[in-house]
Write a protein that holds these residues in place. Structure first.
Motif, PDB file in Angstrom:
ATOM      1  N   ALA A  79      -5.783   6.973   9.989  1.00 27.23           N
ATOM      2  CA  ALA A  79      -4.777   7.553   9.088  1.00 27.23           C
ATOM      3  C   ALA A  79      -3.730   8.367   9.852  1.00 27.23           C
ATOM      4  N   ASP A  80      -4.173   9.131  10.837  1.00 23.26           N
ATOM      5  CA  ASP A  80      -3.227   9.926  11.627  1.00 23.26           C
ATOM      6  C   ASP A  80      -2.280   9.025  12.417  1.00 23.26           C
ATOM      7  N   ALA A  81      -2.828   7.923  12.944  1.00 21.38           N
ATOM      8  CA  ALA A  81      -1.996   6.983  13.690  1.00 21.38           C
ATOM      9  C   ALA A  81      -0.962   6.340  12.785  1.00 21.38           C
ATOM     10  N   ALA A  82      -1.391   5.929  11.591  1.00 21.06           N
ATOM     11  CA  ALA A  82      -0.457   5.320  10.640  1.00 21.06           C
ATOM     12  C   ALA A  82       0.646   6.296  10.264  1.00 21.06           C
ATOM     13  N   ASP A  83       0.298   7.582  10.119  1.00 24.21           N
ATOM     14  CA  ASP A  83       1.308   8.596   9.783  1.00 24.21           C
ATOM     15  C   ASP A  83       2.355   8.723  10.891  1.00 24.21           C
ATOM     16  N   VAL A  84       1.898   8.683  12.147  1.00 21.43           N
ATOM     17  CA  VAL A  84       2.839   8.785  13.269  1.00 21.43           C
ATOM     18  C   VAL A  84       3.786   7.593  13.281  1.00 21.43           C
ATOM     19  N   ILE A  85       3.230   6.389  13.144  1.00 20.75           N
ATOM     20  CA  ILE A  85       4.070   5.195  13.183  1.00 20.75           C
ATOM     21  C   ILE A  85       5.048   5.179  12.014  1.00 20.75           C
ATOM     22  N   GLN A  86       4.589   5.577  10.838  1.00 20.21           N
ATOM     23  CA  GLN A  86       5.484   5.596   9.679  1.00 20.21           C
ATOM     24  C   GLN A  86       6.611   6.603   9.886  1.00 20.21           C
ATOM     25  N   ALA A 138       5.919   0.726  18.724  1.00 19.81           N
ATOM     26  CA  ALA A 138       6.379   1.724  19.688  1.00 19.81           C
ATOM     27  C   ALA A 138       6.393   3.086  18.989  1.00 19.81           C
ATOM     28  N   PRO A 139       5.445   3.971  19.301  1.00 15.74           N
ATOM     29  CA  PRO A 139       4.387   3.844  20.302  1.00 15.74           C
ATOM     30  C   PRO A 139       3.265   2.900  19.855  1.00 15.74           C
ATOM     31  N   GLU A 140       2.429   2.500  20.812  1.00 17.95           N
ATOM     32  CA  GLU A 140       1.293   1.644  20.509  1.00 17.95           C
ATOM     33  C   GLU A 140       0.154   2.452  19.887  1.00 17.95           C
ATOM     34  N   VAL A 141      -0.743   1.740  19.205  1.00 18.58           N
ATOM     35  CA  VAL A 141      -1.940   2.351  18.626  1.00 18.58           C
ATOM     36  C   VAL A 141      -3.151   1.578  19.129  1.00 18.58           C
ATOM     37  N   ALA A 142      -4.045   2.257  19.846  1.00 15.23           N
ATOM     38  CA  ALA A 142      -5.258   1.620  20.352  1.00 15.23           C
ATOM     39  C   ALA A 142      -6.484   2.337  19.812  1.00 15.23           C
ATOM     40  N   THR A 143      -7.522   1.574  19.487  1.00 13.84           N
ATOM     41  CA  THR A 143      -8.729   2.149  18.908  1.00 13.84           C
ATOM     42  C   THR A 143      -9.976   1.499  19.508  1.00 13.84           C
ATOM     43  N   VAL A 144     -11.071   2.233  19.456  1.00  9.86           N
ATOM     44  CA  VAL A 144     -12.370   1.698  19.848  1.00  9.86           C
ATOM     45  C   VAL A 144     -13.461   2.540  19.188  1.00  9.86           C
ATOM     46  N   ARG A 165       0.829  -1.208   0.000  1.00  8.88           N
ATOM     47  CA  ARG A 165       0.000   0.000   0.000  1.00  8.88           C
ATOM     48  C   ARG A 165       0.865   1.259   0.000  1.00  8.88           C
ATOM     49  N   ASP A 166       0.174   2.409  -0.038  1.00  3.98           N
ATOM     50  CA  ASP A 166       0.879   3.688  -0.006  1.00  3.98           C
ATOM     51  C   ASP A 166       1.513   3.935   1.358  1.00  3.98           C
ATOM     52  N   THR A 167       0.881   3.391   2.396  1.00  5.27           N
ATOM     53  CA  THR A 167       1.346   3.628   3.749  1.00  5.27           C
ATOM     54  C   THR A 167       1.276   2.325   4.537  1.00  5.27           C
ATOM     55  N   ILE A 168       1.955   2.289   5.657  1.00 11.12           N
ATOM     56  CA  ILE A 168       1.850   1.119   6.521  1.00 11.12           C
ATOM     57  C   ILE A 168       0.532   1.195   7.285  1.00 11.12           C
ATOM     58  N   LEU A 169       0.127   0.100   7.886  1.00 14.13           N
ATOM     59  CA  LEU A 169      -1.109   0.025   8.662  1.00 14.13           C
ATOM     60  C   LEU A 169      -2.291   0.619   7.900  1.00 14.13           C
ATOM     61  N   PRO A 170      -2.564   0.112   6.697  1.00 13.75           N
ATOM     62  CA  PRO A 170      -3.594   0.714   5.842  1.00 13.75           C
ATOM     63  C   PRO A 170      -5.006   0.665   6.411  1.00 13.75           C
ATOM     64  N   SER A 171      -5.270  -0.241   7.327  1.00 12.23           N
ATOM     65  CA  SER A 171      -6.624  -0.366   7.878  1.00 12.23           C
ATOM     66  C   SER A 171      -6.799   0.425   9.168  1.00 12.23           C
ATOM     67  N   SER A 172      -5.766   1.122   9.586  1.00 14.00           N
ATOM     68  CA  SER A 172      -5.815   1.841  10.858  1.00 14.00           C
ATOM     69  C   SER A 172      -6.175   3.301  10.647  1.00 14.00           C
ATOM     70  N   ILE A 174       8.243  11.715  26.112  1.00 17.28           N
ATOM     71  CA  ILE A 174       7.396  11.205  25.027  1.00 17.28           C
ATOM     72  C   ILE A 174       7.176  12.313  24.004  1.00 17.28           C
ATOM     73  N   GLU A 175       7.611  12.086  22.798  1.00 14.10           N
ATOM     74  CA  GLU A 175       7.512  13.102  21.758  1.00 14.10           C
ATOM     75  C   GLU A 175       6.457  12.781  20.709  1.00 14.10           C
ATOM     76  N   ASP A 176       6.124  11.503  20.544  1.00 15.57           N
ATOM     77  CA  ASP A 176       5.216  11.095  19.475  1.00 15.57           C
ATOM     78  C   ASP A 176       3.909  10.566  20.048  1.00 15.57           C
ATOM     79  N   GLY A 177       2.826  10.892  19.369  1.00 18.38           N
ATOM     80  CA  GLY A 177       1.538  10.333  19.763  1.00 18.38           C
ATOM     81  C   GLY A 177       0.473  11.385  19.972  1.00 18.38           C
ATOM     82  N   PHE A 178      -0.747  10.904  20.141  1.00 23.41           N
ATOM     83  CA  PHE A 178      -1.888  11.798  20.360  1.00 23.41           C
ATOM     84  C   PHE A 178      -3.042  11.010  20.962  1.00 23.41           C
ATOM     85  N   ILE A 179      -4.031  11.760  21.420  1.00 26.98           N
ATOM     86  CA  ILE A 179      -5.301  11.174  21.849  1.00 26.98           C
ATOM     87  C   ILE A 179      -6.404  11.834  21.040  1.00 26.98           C
ATOM     88  N   LYS A 180      -7.245  11.008  20.457  1.00 30.85           N
ATOM     89  CA  LYS A 180      -8.339  11.485  19.605  1.00 30.85           C
ATOM     90  C   LYS A 180      -9.645  10.971  20.191  1.00 30.85           C
TER      91      LYS A 180
END
Length: 472
Positions: free
Chosen positions: A227-234, A363-369, A218-225, A401-407
């Motif tokens: 989009a903002d989270a995938a951008d951070v991990i990439q 690292a960092p982790e990505v959690a969703t609900v 795909r264009d990015t990693i974690l394509p099913s996650s 901690i420099e990377d990550g967010f809460i949405k």
């Protein structure tokens, strides 16, 4: 007739993974006779070759990461009074011995719980003979046994998918179930597949010290996650030196004896020391007699089930990775309990996939609900979204901690309907959001809940405050 002479409800379970295990305990709790058939070990792939060992490996990688970045927090390592830059060395043989030991111990603990509860265990394989009988074949070569069952629960899991021109050999080319026999850290690990499994192992081996190349179709990693989270991990992956080959497919993988060669669809050849094939999984439903018993399967071989894990046959249930539900151990466990409650006439709440929490252990982790921001953008649900970067959180600053967010996502009426956490231990931080989603709490109710200062969870409260809808 004396009710004590009445024949008990007999449940036969094929497969002792998380779903089969929970189903067995629930059956005994409600007074049923339970027989569980398992050929490899209680806990199944989740305990023996997947979740437990992989997350133990990731825990080691996280420890290595913390040591490597300790200087940023003012922790100085010295030798003979002189500061030195930490060099992380991983004894992978010891790491793998430890994680396999933990997996075996967890399996043994689960077996002990089943025996204590009074579950009959058959070490072997099971096959449906119609929809009211199971043929159990012991692994020790004993005589097959035909067992009558009022309810049958199928919990056989899945196995790693293999590509015809990239056959895993357990020496240089691996599936996720074969990695734990490695005695030395791979010099250059090529990971084929950028979904959850591929991303987790790419992250882990990178922090353990391997050079890592990640092949993504795909264009990015974690394509099913998210989009903002995938951008951070990439972004983190690239910063850590992981070489990402986007829009690339692996046509062929060859063990050259002292390494591997991965040929991409573009013709490019990538050379490394080892290769991990993370290209999905195949349900273990073949040869179980399911279709002959009238159980409907999908084209992929998954068992089609409803929200109480019931199949097209009224007394046959299926749970876990072999079904059309989400391939998560937590979902499998919930399905197992729900199936038993339903067949036994107890209170059974249908499984709501919208309320399932999922986590990616990078690292960092990505959690969703719950509902996603894309669902809002696509008009599937009406709502509002608030994202706050963690680098504004006081506790995050203290911890470096420099990377990550809460949405946080709420409906137009202010009810919390979803959330995303990208952070260390996101698997823990997602829980208060999951509680809010499950119990239909409003953003105001979340905002009124006290948090500790300073804490990462305070950013959840902050997002809820920002989503407050003024009264007219």
């Amino acid at each position: 007739m004396d009710k004590n002479l009445k024949k008990k409800h007999h449940i036969v379970i094929i497969g002792g993974g998380p779903g089969g295990y929970e189903a067995a305990l629930s059956g005994r709790q409600l007074g049923a006779d339970v027989t569980l058939i398992e050929k490899n070990g209680i806990g199944g792939n989740a305990v023996l070759t997947d979740v437990v060992p992989s997350k133990t490996l990731i825990a080691t990688a996280e420890a290595a990461q913390r040591v490597a970045h300790s200087n940023n927090l003012g922790v100085k390592l010295t030798f003979a009074g002189q500061p030195v830059k930490p060099k992380i060395e991983i004894d992978l043989a010891v790491v793998n011995q430890r994680l396999k030991g933990l997996a075996e111990q967890q399996s043994a603990d689960m077996l002990a719980e089943l025996v204590k509860a009074g579950v009959r265990i058959i070490h072997g394989t099971g096959k449906l003979d119609g929809n009211h009988h199971v043929i159990a074949t012991p692994s020790d070569g004993g005589k097959p046994e035909k067992i009558e069952a009022k309810t049958i629960i199928v919990s056989v899991g899945a196995t790693p998918r293999e590509l015809p021109d990239a056959k895993p050999d357990g020496e240089r080319i691996f599936t996720w179930a074969q990695l734990y026999n490695l005695q030395e850290l791979p010099e250059h690990m090529i990971v084929v597949g950028s979904g959850v499994t591929g991303a987790e192992f790419a992250s882990a081996y990178s922090y353990l010290g391997s050079e890592v190349t990640l092949i993504s179709s795909r264009d990015t990693i974690l394509p099913s996650s998210d989009a903002d989270a995938a951008d951070v991990i990439q972004t983190v992956f690239i910063r850590n030196g992981i070489n990402i080959k986007s829009q690339s497919r692996a046509d062929k993988v060859v063990n050259t004896g002292d390494g591997v060669e991965v040929t991409l669809s573009t013709g490019e050849v990538i050379r490394g020391s080892h290769c991990l094939m993370a290209v999905g999984a195949i349900p273990n439903t073949a040869g179980l007699g399911l279709e002959e018993a009238g159980v409907i399967l999908t084209e992929s071989g998954h068992v089609d089930v409803n929200k109480v894990a019931r199949t097209s046959r009224a007394n046959v249930y299926a749970v876990g990775d072999c079904t059309t539900f989400m391939p998560l151990a937590s979902v499998s466990s919930m399905q197992g309990r729900t199936a038993v409650f339903h067949t036994m006439g107890d209170v059974s709440a249908p499984t709501n996939l919208r309320h399932v929490t999922a986590n990616i252990f990078t690292a960092p982790e990505v959690a969703t609900v719950g509902w996603t921001e894309k669902d809002v953008q696509d008009g599937k649900v009406n709502g509002f979204v608030r994202k706050i970067m963690l680098n504004t959180n006081p506790r995050a600053k203290m911890q470096g901690i420099e990377d990550g967010f809460i949405k946080l996502i709420c409906s137009t009426g202010g009810t919390v309907i979803g959330g995303v956490v990208v952070a260390p231990r996101a698997s823990d931080l997602i829980y208060p959001i999951a509680i809010a989603v499950e119990n239909r709490l409003t953003v105001d109710e979340v905002a009124r809940t006290f948090t500790v200062y300073p804490s990462l969870s305070a950013t959840i409260q902050e997002a809820a405050q920002d989503l407050h809808l003024p009264t007219e």
